[in-house]
Write a protein that holds these residues in place. Structure first.
Motif, PDB file in Angstrom:
ATOM      1  N   HIS A  79       1.534   4.076  23.348  1.00  0.00           N
ATOM      2  CA  HIS A  79       1.838   3.534  24.656  1.00  0.00           C
ATOM      3  C   HIS A  79       1.661   2.033  24.741  1.00  0.00           C
ATOM      4  O   HIS A  79       2.020   1.321  25.651  1.00  0.00           O
ATOM      5  N   CYS A  80       1.082   1.396  23.623  1.00  0.00           N
ATOM      6  CA  CYS A  80       1.119  -0.085  23.390  1.00  0.00           C
ATOM      7  C   CYS A  80       1.955  -0.294  22.234  1.00  0.00           C
ATOM      8  O   CYS A  80       2.917  -1.340  22.517  1.00  0.00           O
ATOM      9  N   PHE A  81       1.615   0.112  21.006  1.00  0.00           N
ATOM     10  CA  PHE A  81       2.491  -0.284  19.816  1.00  0.00           C
ATOM     11  C   PHE A  81       3.981  -0.080  19.647  1.00  0.00           C
ATOM     12  O   PHE A  81       4.948  -0.978  19.637  1.00  0.00           O
ATOM     13  N   VAL A  82       4.349   1.082  20.617  1.00  0.00           N
ATOM     14  CA  VAL A  82       5.773   1.555  20.250  1.00  0.00           C
ATOM     15  C   VAL A  82       6.498   0.845  21.306  1.00  0.00           C
ATOM     16  O   VAL A  82       7.653  -0.011  21.049  1.00  0.00           O
ATOM     17  N   PRO A  83       6.010   0.657  22.657  1.00  0.00           N
ATOM     18  CA  PRO A  83       6.763   0.238  23.436  1.00  0.00           C
ATOM     19  C   PRO A  83       6.857  -1.375  23.303  1.00  0.00           C
ATOM     20  O   PRO A  83       7.944  -2.100  23.405  1.00  0.00           O
ATOM     21  N   PHE A  84       5.853  -1.984  22.605  1.00  0.00           N
ATOM     22  CA  PHE A  84       5.743  -3.380  22.262  1.00  0.00           C
ATOM     23  C   PHE A  84       6.685  -3.817  21.239  1.00  0.00           C
ATOM     24  O   PHE A  84       7.192  -4.728  21.136  1.00  0.00           O
ATOM     25  N   SER A  85       6.800  -2.565  20.330  1.00  0.00           N
ATOM     26  CA  SER A  85       7.756  -2.845  19.268  1.00  0.00           C
ATOM     27  C   SER A  85       9.236  -2.750  19.804  1.00  0.00           C
ATOM     28  O   SER A  85      10.393  -3.601  19.266  1.00  0.00           O
ATOM     29  N   ALA A  86       9.575  -2.230  20.895  1.00  0.00           N
ATOM     30  CA  ALA A  86      10.829  -2.036  21.538  1.00  0.00           C
ATOM     31  C   ALA A  86      10.995  -3.336  22.102  1.00  0.00           C
ATOM     32  O   ALA A  86      12.217  -3.951  22.104  1.00  0.00           O
TER      33      ALA A  86
END
Lengths: 498, 311
Positions: A79-86
């Motif tokens: 919910h934080c790293f993956v969306p932020f990487s997008a």
């Protein structure tokens, strides 16, 4: 070449090019690798700590704490790293000057957004598969049943999709680096808040599993999934619009989704009130709709006024049809018109729905007043700003600054008067947030049966001002679409017969 | 020759600024057109409109017969655009980069592999194909960008400042590549500040300033347009200022401007009048060192058509 190799190659050809590129980059880059191992290490260490703390006879409580610990780390990742990487991946298209190259390739906006989403989801799936055994271990510790695990993971995955698309959409909003940093900070803060919320929801299910067995709990879960779906659709529409050619109609899909949000919320609210008899359900659904609608309404009412050339050329030939479609055709004035129409639809829909579902007119009126207040705030923040901005803003960069200013203005208008009240008021400041600029207070007060008269009068005046400010551009917008319709008719008449 | 790029009266405003004002020109197949203008003249905006990245407020561009405003997707299939700011992905090798864009252009299977091989061979990047883009020199990156631009075999190539930042060897190599592309029948629109480079490459030029076309056509034709009579270069011991004062007093002399250590000017008179002018200058006590007719080059054209004028 063997059949299998040929099949693999054909399958590879069918893959989204962005997905192929992003996965290659992610696997070679440091961001994913470092974060993945750190997340795994932290999760393992904390999990071991919980087990060690429990000693040789772990209780159910130990299993629950273990599950929540592992889910906390997993949630931070998905919910934080993956969306932020997008977000960073889309942002890199600007920074590395590849945005233009993508736009002029044969890739459709849909493929670009899907590619970004899918590559982020592959990272998310890696996290899920890595943390899966830990979650099973929590089940073995009798901390949580499999049904709850499945529900939590399903909700978490839906949220991950919505947030990832939000990251792509948010990053596509600005080409200017400074503005993008501001958006990145806001998005990062939003992700942190969502992380906290997801932990809260997971804890509610983990520590009180009976919640899911009640009809209220199941409905709440479906409402949650609906909200995630709507957020995903909304973010998808915004991102598609940003990646589309300037000449394309980039606005109508967003307008349709804005309508779907209001209709969904009203229908859900009506059904929930009819099923459970609680007026708060309608308020809750409409509050969620207002929160989800804020960004699209702001975008629609601050659009450039003029019809794009190709959209103008495809205007309906019929004058009546042109007027009926006007609110769904690009243009700031027509965007403001749609916002006013949707506000009216939400308020009248809530009144009718409540009257039908609750059977009581006074209750229906009470709830409707609260819903009207919510939409009034939404209209003021979106259309008033858009209406005033339409007189001054011409350049795309200025339009973006206006949009960000409105987003920042909302918390500022809530917090500054509250801080002034705290510092200037001789009381203890306990009611510092009880002022008319705070929509949450006003709506809450209305929900409690109070009537904050001053705030309501101010709000009514602000809506009236918004109507006055927007009336000229709504009128121009309607004239423009009628003129476009006339041009299409004239061209059709002039064209030689085939 | 067949027109491949037809820019027809395009106008683009950014707020109050008219970046492009009724710009029109044509580029045929096999033609290399130099697009010249000072910074902020509207070159990049015009090129971005031609590449479908910007939309003109009025006017249109036809790329191989396809309108960029009415059918941008189809127009993109026929355009190869190389922007001035080179775009590269991190952690990506040359092979992967070209593979990505070939996929993005819808090329599949053996066709994709063949096209990548051809582009790599044309730009001589074969030995570096496994290297990460981040580690390439500026010249190699430009080659890679050119290879990427060639993947879908566009009819029109738009190259924005392709020689900027390149060392002399890389410039020569790029020049040869561009000439080879024109030989393949591609229409090439190329902008650069390095006029000597353009002079060696281009068959036609378009000069743009403040969003307006100041001159367009074959280099010789435009050059004839900017000179009245013949151009003369003169140098004297007395220095440029004294020489300029004297020249401006003389009849049939125009467009006096500084060049190297002397002055260049246009002379409207015939041979006899030129002989008298020479005698006059020689007798004026300025210490005449050099007096010679001068061929008009691209730099002269540029200076005459834009704000570099002394007179």
């Amino acid at each position: 070449m063997s059949t299998q190799a040929t099949m693999t190659e054909r399958l590879g050809d069918r893959l989204n090019p962005i997905l192929v590129k992003e996965v290659r980059q992610a696997l070679r880059g440091k961001y994913f690798r470092v974060l993945f191992w750190i997340t795994l290490l932290v999760g393992t260490l904390i999990g071991l700590g919980v087990i060690a703390e429990a000693g040789s006879e772990p209780s159910i409580e130990t299993g629950r704490v273990f599950f929540m610990t592992i889910f906390g780390v997993l949630s931070a990742a998905v919910h934080c790293f993956v969306p932020f990487s997008a977000f960073l991946s889309t942002s890199a298209e600007w920074d590395e000057n590849t945005y233009d190259l993508l736009i002029i390739s044969n890739l459709r906006p849909r493929q670009i957004v899907q590619g970004k989403l899918l590559s982020a989801l592959i990272q998310a799936l890696l996290y899920y598969s890595t943390f899966g055994p830990f979650l099973v271990f929590a089940f073995l510790l009798n901390g949580i049943d499999l049904g709850s695990v499945a529900v939590i993971l399903a909700g978490s995955f839906a949220l991950c999709i919505a947030l990832t698309l939000s990251g792509v959409a948010a990053s596509s909003l600005a080409s200017n680096k400074i503005l993008r940093v501001v958006i990145m900070a806001l998005f990062g803060l939003g992700l942190m808040a969502v992380w906290g919320m997801s932990l809260g929801l997971a804890a509610a299910i983990t520590f009180e599993p009976q919640v899911l067995r009640s009809i209220e709990g199941q409905v709440a879960f479906v409402v949650f999934l609906t909200a995630a779906l709507v957020l995903a659709l909304l973010a998808n529409a915004v991102a598609l619009a940003r990646f589309a050619h300037e000449e394309e109609n980039r606005s109508t899909p967003l307008r349709v989704i804005a309508t779907v949000i209001v209709v969904f919320a009203t229908l859900w609210g009506t059904w929930l009130v009819a099923e459970f008899g609680a007026g708060e359900a309608m308020m809750g659904c409409q509050a969620a709709a207002v929160l989800l609608s804020f960004l699209p309404w702001l975008l629609l009412s601050t659009e450039p006024e003029e019809l794009p050339r190709r959209t103008s050329a495809s205007a309906p030939r019929s004058r009546v049809l042109a007027l009926l479609q006007a609110a769904y055709i690009p243009g700031g004035g027509r965007g403001a018109l749609l916002c006013f129409l949707l506000g009216a639809l939400a308020v009248s829909g809530s009144l009718l729905g409540m009257r039908f579902a609750s059977g009581s007119l006074p209750i229906a009126l009470d709830v409707t007043v609260a819903v009207a207040a919510m939409y009034a705030y939404l209209l003021v923040f979106s259309t008033l700003a858009g209406g005033i901005g339409a007189y001054f803003v011409r350049r795309a960069s200025a339009r973006l600054v206006l949009r960000i200013a409105v987003v920042v203005a909302v918390p500022v208008l809530i917090i500054v008067p509250s801080l002034m009240a705290i510092f200037l008021d001789s009381n203890d400041g306990s009611d510092a947030f009880s002022h008319g600029f705070n929509p949450f207070y006003v709506v809450y007060a209305l929900g409690q049966g109070e009537r904050p008269t001053l705030a309501l009068v101010g709000l009514a005046l602000a809506v009236a001002l918004s109507l006055v400010v927007n009336a000229p551009r709504v009128y121009s917008g309607l004239c423009e679409i009628l003129a476009a319709s006339r041009t299409v008719r004239t061209k059709g008449t002039d064209a030689p017969a085939a | 020759m067949t027109t491949a790029l037809d820019v027809c009266a395009i106008t683009k405003r950014f707020g109050a600024l008219k970046a492009v004002d009724e710009v029109s020109f044509r580029v045929s197949r096999g033609e290399i057109m130099g697009f010249i203008g000072p910074n902020g003249a509207g070159k990049t905006t015009t090129m971005r409109i031609c590449s479908t990245l910007e939309l003109p407020d009025t006017g249109d561009v036809q790329v191989d017969g396809v309108s960029v405003t009415e059918n941008p997707r189809e127009a993109r299939r026929r355009i190869g655009f190389m922007p001035d700011s080179y775009g590269a992905y991190a952690n990506t090798s040359i092979d992967d980069y070209l593979d990505f864009f070939a996929r993005a252009y819808g090329l599949r299977g053996a066709a994709r592999t063949a096209v990548i091989e051809r582009s790599i061979e044309f730009t001589s990047l074969g030995d570096l194909r496994e290297k990460y883009i981040d580690s390439l020199s500026k010249g190699m990156k430009q080659r890679l960008c050119l290879a990427k631009t060639l993947l879908h075999d566009p009819a029109v190539m738009i190259l924005d400042e392709p020689a900027a930042g390149l060392d002399p060897r890389a410039r020569v190599e790029l020049r040869e590549l561009v000439k080879a592309l024109a030989g393949m029948g591609k229409a090439i629109l190329l902008s650069s500040h390095i006029l000597s480079e353009l002079a060696e490459m281009c068959t036609t030029i378009t000069v743009i300033e403040r969003g307006q076309v100041r001159g367009s056509g074959a280099v010789e034709t435009v050059a004839q347009g900017v000179t009245s009579g013949q151009r003369i270069f003169v140098r004297a011991l007395a220095g440029v200022d004294a020489l300029q004062r004297r020249l401006l007093e003389l009849p049939q002399v125009s467009k006096v401007h500084a060049e190297r250590e002397g002055l260049a000017f246009d002379f409207l008179g015939d041979e006899r009048a030129l002989s008298e002018l020479l005698a006059n200058l020689a007798a004026s006590g300025l210490g005449l060192i050099e007096f010679a007719p001068k061929a008009v080059d691209l730099e002269d054209v540029f200076l005459s058509l834009t704000e570099g004028k002394l007179q």
